[in-house]
Design a protein around this motif. Sequence first.
Motif, PDB file in Angstrom:
ATOM      1  N   TYR A   4       0.821  -1.212   0.000  1.00 51.10           N
ATOM      2  CA  TYR A   4       0.000   0.000   0.000  1.00 51.10           C
ATOM      3  C   TYR A   4       0.863   1.273   0.000  1.00 51.10           C
ATOM      4  CZ  TYR A   4      -3.825   3.178   1.149  1.00 51.10           C
ATOM      5  OH  TYR A   4      -4.749   4.199   1.121  1.00 51.10           O
TER       6      TYR A   4
ATOM      7  N   ILE B  86      -6.255  -0.633  -2.689  1.00 51.88           N
ATOM      8  CA  ILE B  86      -6.839  -1.729  -1.913  1.00 51.88           C
ATOM      9  C   ILE B  86      -7.295  -2.842  -2.866  1.00 51.88           C
ATOM     10  CG2 ILE B  86      -8.739  -2.389  -0.374  1.00 51.88           C
ATOM     11  CD1 ILE B  86      -6.762  -0.611   1.075  1.00 51.88           C
TER      12      ILE B  86
ATOM     13  N   LYS C 195     -11.429  -7.329   0.199  1.00 49.90           N
ATOM     14  CA  LYS C 195     -11.019  -5.938   0.381  1.00 49.90           C
ATOM     15  C   LYS C 195     -11.109  -5.514   1.847  1.00 49.90           C
ATOM     16  CE  LYS C 195     -12.472  -4.606  -4.226  1.00 49.90           C
ATOM     17  NZ  LYS C 195     -13.428  -3.837  -5.013  1.00 49.90           N
ATOM     18  N   ASN C 196     -12.144  -5.970   2.541  1.00 47.90           N
ATOM     19  CA  ASN C 196     -12.291  -5.611   3.955  1.00 47.90           C
ATOM     20  C   ASN C 196     -11.176  -6.224   4.799  1.00 47.90           C
ATOM     21  OD1 ASN C 196     -14.558  -4.017   3.585  1.00 47.90           O
ATOM     22  ND2 ASN C 196     -15.949  -5.754   3.750  1.00 47.90           N
TER      23      ASN C 196
ATOM     24  N   LYS D  78      -8.239  -3.937   4.324  1.00 42.72           N
ATOM     25  CA  LYS D  78      -8.420  -2.715   5.109  1.00 42.72           C
ATOM     26  C   LYS D  78      -8.156  -2.973   6.598  1.00 42.72           C
ATOM     27  CE  LYS D  78     -11.853  -0.727   1.980  1.00 42.72           C
ATOM     28  NZ  LYS D  78     -13.273  -0.367   1.826  1.00 42.72           N
ATOM     29  N   THR D  79      -8.638  -4.103   7.108  1.00 42.06           N
ATOM     30  CA  THR D  79      -8.429  -4.449   8.516  1.00 42.06           C
ATOM     31  C   THR D  79      -6.945  -4.651   8.799  1.00 42.06           C
ATOM     32  OG1 THR D  79     -10.601  -5.487   8.628  1.00 42.06           O
ATOM     33  CG2 THR D  79      -9.008  -6.113  10.326  1.00 42.06           C
TER      34      THR D  79
ATOM     35  N   SER E 299      -5.153  -1.331   8.796  1.00 40.06           N
ATOM     36  CA  SER E 299      -5.429  -0.592  10.026  1.00 40.06           C
ATOM     37  C   SER E 299      -4.654  -1.176  11.211  1.00 40.06           C
ATOM     38  CB  SER E 299      -6.926  -0.614  10.309  1.00 40.06           C
ATOM     39  OG  SER E 299      -7.211  -0.017  11.536  1.00 40.06           O
TER      40      SER E 299
END
Length: 169
Positions: A118, A125, A136-137, A140-141, A144
């Motif tokens: 990234y 993403i 995708k989630n 993202k997790t 984070s």
Amino acid sequence: MDEYGERLTKVAYNYLKDWSLAEDVVQDVFITCYKQYGKLDEVTYFKSWIYRITINKCKDTLKSSYMKKVIFDSNLFRFFIAKEPTPEMTLIHQSDEELLSISVLSLTVKFREVIILYYYEELSIEEISSILALNKNTIKTRLSRGRARLKELIERSEQEDGGKANKFT
């Protein structure tokens, strides 16, 4: 090779933490691409495909018995290293960029790969999701949680160095 060689080597280095081994893996990736040249029509996104091959070859290398032996043997050397760093090493470790690089490399693979793809490779993403074959989630997790873990590592390092301010926190 001109377009992807250096970037793939950096990705491989971030997995393997050994530049010459990373170069070997990337060379093997290009050999694989050459052998699969006839099937390139089936590849939807070349960039995702070549990154996926590189990451898989890195993971295979890390799983190999040779790599486990090298890692085990290199751990023995830490007992022979001087307790006090040289002045040159002290300067290097004071650098914010060096601290960030060391912190990223110390993350677990699942966080490190997402952070590198990234931020360093500047992939979206969606591209990362395609490369790693993850939702995708999930990406993202991991991004984070990887950021949070990176912040903890940098803050911990600052506390150990006497609490000096750092621009990354």
